[in-house]
Design an enzyme around this catalytic site. Structure first.
Site, PDB file in Angstrom:
ATOM      1  N   SER A 129     -10.312  -7.744   9.161  1.00 25.79           N
ATOM      2  CA  SER A 129     -11.695  -7.459   8.889  1.00 25.79           C
ATOM      3  C   SER A 129     -12.160  -8.270   7.906  1.00 25.79           C
ATOM      4  O   SER A 129     -11.482  -8.812   7.095  1.00 25.79           O
ATOM      5  CB  SER A 129     -11.788  -5.870   8.469  1.00 25.79           C
ATOM      6  OG  SER A 129     -11.072  -5.967   7.362  1.00 25.79           O
ATOM      7  N   ARG A 186       0.190  -7.407  12.454  1.00 27.60           N
ATOM      8  CA  ARG A 186      -0.542  -6.921  13.643  1.00 27.60           C
ATOM      9  C   ARG A 186      -0.683  -7.862  14.632  1.00 27.60           C
ATOM     10  O   ARG A 186      -0.679  -7.615  15.739  1.00 27.60           O
ATOM     11  CB  ARG A 186      -1.733  -6.045  13.341  1.00 27.60           C
ATOM     12  CG  ARG A 186      -1.173  -4.904  12.371  1.00 27.60           C
ATOM     13  CD  ARG A 186      -2.681  -4.201  12.148  1.00 27.60           C
ATOM     14  NE  ARG A 186      -2.270  -2.698  11.638  1.00 27.60           N
ATOM     15  CZ  ARG A 186      -3.294  -1.955  11.389  1.00 27.60           C
ATOM     16  NH1 ARG A 186      -4.338  -2.209  11.322  1.00 27.60           N
ATOM     17  NH2 ARG A 186      -2.955  -0.761  10.805  1.00 27.60           N
ATOM     18  N   ARG A 240       2.190   1.251  13.525  1.00 27.51           N
ATOM     19  CA  ARG A 240       1.325   0.186  13.305  1.00 27.51           C
ATOM     20  C   ARG A 240       1.119  -0.133  11.665  1.00 27.51           C
ATOM     21  O   ARG A 240       0.090  -0.635  11.364  1.00 27.51           O
ATOM     22  CB  ARG A 240       0.042  -0.094  14.071  1.00 27.51           C
ATOM     23  CG  ARG A 240      -0.872   1.073  13.819  1.00 27.51           C
ATOM     24  CD  ARG A 240      -2.186   1.098  14.545  1.00 27.51           C
ATOM     25  NE  ARG A 240      -2.864   2.258  14.528  1.00 27.51           N
ATOM     26  CZ  ARG A 240      -2.661   3.460  14.858  1.00 27.51           C
ATOM     27  NH1 ARG A 240      -1.745   3.912  15.688  1.00 27.51           N
ATOM     28  NH2 ARG A 240      -3.354   4.434  14.439  1.00 27.51           N
ATOM     29  N   ARG A 268       0.864  -1.272   0.026  1.00 27.41           N
ATOM     30  CA  ARG A 268      -0.167   0.002  -0.192  1.00 27.41           C
ATOM     31  C   ARG A 268       0.933   1.097  -0.048  1.00 27.41           C
ATOM     32  O   ARG A 268       1.828   1.339   0.915  1.00 27.41           O
ATOM     33  CB  ARG A 268      -0.842  -0.095   1.199  1.00 27.41           C
ATOM     34  CG  ARG A 268      -1.742  -1.378   1.147  1.00 27.41           C
ATOM     35  CD  ARG A 268      -2.945  -1.124   1.854  1.00 27.41           C
ATOM     36  NE  ARG A 268      -3.573  -2.433   1.740  1.00 27.41           N
ATOM     37  CZ  ARG A 268      -4.613  -2.866   2.355  1.00 27.41           C
ATOM     38  NH1 ARG A 268      -5.032  -2.009   3.555  1.00 27.41           N
ATOM     39  NH2 ARG A 268      -5.128  -3.976   2.326  1.00 27.41           N
ATOM     40  N   GLU A 317      -6.801  -2.933  14.649  1.00 28.72           N
ATOM     41  CA  GLU A 317      -7.795  -3.926  14.078  1.00 28.72           C
ATOM     42  C   GLU A 317      -6.797  -4.946  13.378  1.00 28.72           C
ATOM     43  O   GLU A 317      -6.026  -4.775  12.503  1.00 28.72           O
ATOM     44  CB  GLU A 317      -8.182  -2.862  12.747  1.00 28.72           C
ATOM     45  CG  GLU A 317      -9.165  -3.681  11.731  1.00 28.72           C
ATOM     46  CD  GLU A 317      -9.379  -2.658  10.496  1.00 28.72           C
ATOM     47  OE1 GLU A 317      -9.316  -1.589  10.626  1.00 28.72           O
ATOM     48  OE2 GLU A 317      -9.321  -3.273   9.393  1.00 28.72           O
ATOM     49  N   GLU A 376       0.392   4.183   0.939  1.00 31.27           N
ATOM     50  CA  GLU A 376      -0.017   5.363   1.844  1.00 31.27           C
ATOM     51  C   GLU A 376       1.266   5.992   2.498  1.00 31.27           C
ATOM     52  O   GLU A 376       2.064   5.218   2.962  1.00 31.27           O
ATOM     53  CB  GLU A 376      -0.980   4.537   2.955  1.00 31.27           C
ATOM     54  CG  GLU A 376      -2.140   3.968   2.306  1.00 31.27           C
ATOM     55  CD  GLU A 376      -2.943   5.032   1.734  1.00 31.27           C
ATOM     56  OE1 GLU A 376      -2.962   6.247   2.178  1.00 31.27           O
ATOM     57  OE2 GLU A 376      -3.959   4.890   0.737  1.00 31.27           O
TER      58      GLU A 376
END
Length: 429
Positions: A355, A403, A221, A213, A352, A215
């Site tokens: 998901s 994670r 995290r 990703r 998280e 980002e």
RNA sequence: GCCCUGGUGGUGUAGCUCGGCCUAUCAUUCGGGACUGUCACUCCCGAGACUCGGGUUCAAAUCCCGACCAGGGCGCCA
């Protein structure tokens, strides 16, 4: 070359000849007596060289060693109460296999602390530390357990492409790559492909792989390359795959608490004590609970970090599900339930972990959902076609391995549980 | 991307508030030496640093500005 790991040598082997190999962990030269500690993957072992009993050349060689030189030592095991673990090796022959050039970038014994950035720059040396090795031994144990578990549940392990065409699921930014005369991207998740596989009759698939990703986030995290564990299951609803996730977490936790590695990391079993079944908190419940605490989340919005930091306390347990998120907070492929969706997040404290949800398997509705996210269905024809040709209802989830490892090891920076992490500012080593 | 904090030998630090006896502290490491039971061995000698670029000043590690880098928070994040 090596006959025994350090841990395999015992006082009962008194008189036996062994060869141990490893790094010079510690060296104490008392003049007429030298203590040399050799470190290998399994532990440390003491080599004791009394000047009068050791060949002078060998004695001289040992006295010239430096910390972290790579050596092999052939010698005789001696039972010795004064030595660590009640034994030592009297060397017959020492071979320097390689020596450290210049100064070490950090102290692998951990006596002098080093910052994470320094550690990552010299990750090879950093990973010689016992506790850092423990993290990755544990990661291996976790991966093996997860694979075994999913196989036992009838899942088939698959590999989806990591180089993809432009179509994105929306949301995250992708890394562009040159693909011959075209542009392509690194995959952000196996989502679309694992769903397409539901149209094949493979029914239950999983993939453990790295995704990317672009980002520009810079938090402890987030990283730009992460490892995801994904499953997708045909003829299933949300609750079916939640049960699998729940059971998987339970299996992993019970496996991990038994390990030496956990002790090595100084983690108390209680830290990983989770009560099952996990509570299922509805999104609307969650924002209401937060509202009572004075944290306002507008309906339809994602819950901000500040809220998540409170929520687990309000729920009363570190691990729980948040279910039935609004469509606006979830990607297009999730199955709508009015304004809400058949979705869930698995939370561990404020993180998280996973998901997932039931997917929208109905062509027309899916096209509509893609449009409503501002995306062009034409870009998704490779995906949408599968929904025209007989797509069963299906559900799935994605679990962030890194994670999960943070949760298990108590690491407060995700980079610590990744061998060579990739973030905004780091592509090397 | 924004905000806060920071950047001193290979590593981790003291010094910075209040500029000047800083020829920069300590530990570890490395080189040399003494020592026969160490396990953060001990002791002696030596080596090694102020992120970069501007500015203020008689004088800058110390004050100001900028860049770069790092840590944390926020945002973003299937």
């Amino acid at each position: 070359m090596r006959t025994h790991y350090s841990s395999e040598v015992s006082p009962e082997m008194d008189g036996e000849e062994v060869i141990v190999c490893g790094w010079v962990h510690d060296l104490r030269n008392l003049g007429g007596l030298i203590f040399l500690k050799i470190r290998d993957r399994e532990g440390e072992i003491q080599v004791t060289a009394p000047k009068r009993k050791v060949d002078p050349e060998t004695f001289e060689l040992i006295s010239k060693l430096s910390i972290e030189d790579v050596v092999s030592v052939r010698g005789i095991v001696k039972r010795e109460d004064q030595a660590p673990r009640g034994l030592e090796i009297i060397p017959l022959e020492v071979e320097v296999l390689n020596e450290v050039l210049g100064k070490l970038p950090l102290d692998p014994r951990g006596r002098v602390k080093a910052e994470l950035d320094t550690r990552l720059d010299a990750r090879v040396v950093d990973l010689r530390k016992r506790e850092n090795q423990a993290i990755f031994k544990l990661r291996s144990i976790v991966l093996r357990r997860i694979r075994e578990f999913l196989y036992s549940k009838g899942f088939i392990e698959v590999n989806t492409p990591k180089i993809i065409a432009a179509a994105t699921e929306g949301g995250t930014a992708l890394f562009p790559v040159k693909y011959f005369e075209r542009n392509a991207f690194l995959s952000q998740s196996p989502q679309l492909y694992k769903q397409m596989l539901m149209g094949t009759g493979l029914d239950k698939v999983f993939e453990i792989a790295q995704f990317f990703r672009a980002e520009e986030h810079d938090t402890r995290r987030h990283v730009n390359e992460f490892t995801s564990i994904d499953i997708e299951m045909a003829f299933s609803k949300k609750e079916d795959v939640m049960l699998i996730l729940e059971e998987l977490l339970r299996e992993v936790l019970s496996e991990v608490v038994k390990t030496e590695e956990l002790k090595e990391l100084g983690i108390d079993e209680k830290d990983l004590d989770v009560e099952f079944p996990l509570p299922r908190i509805h999104y609307e419940e969650a924002i209401e609970m937060l509202s009572e605490k004075g944290i306002e989340v507008e309906w339809g919005e994602d819950i901000p970090t500040k809220g998540l930091k409170e929520l687990w306390k309000l729920v009363g347990t570190k691990a729980y599900f948040i279910v039935d998120w609004p469509m606006s907070a979830k990607p297009f492929y999730i199955m709508p339930k009015g304004e809400l969706s058949e979705s869930f997040d698995l939370m561990f404290y404020e993180i998280e972990l996973a998901s997932g949800g039931q997917r929208n398997h109905l062509y027309d509705s899916l096209v509509k959902a893609i449009r409503s996210k501002g995306l062009d269905p034409n870009d998704f024809s490779f995906y949408l076609d599968a929904f025209k040709w007989g797509m069963p209802p299906h559900s799935g989830w994605g679990l962030g391995l890194d994670r999960l490892m943070m949760a298990l090891t108590g690491a407060d920076n995700i980079r610590e549980v990744i061998l060579f992490p990739r973030d905004r500012n780091r592509v090397i080593p």
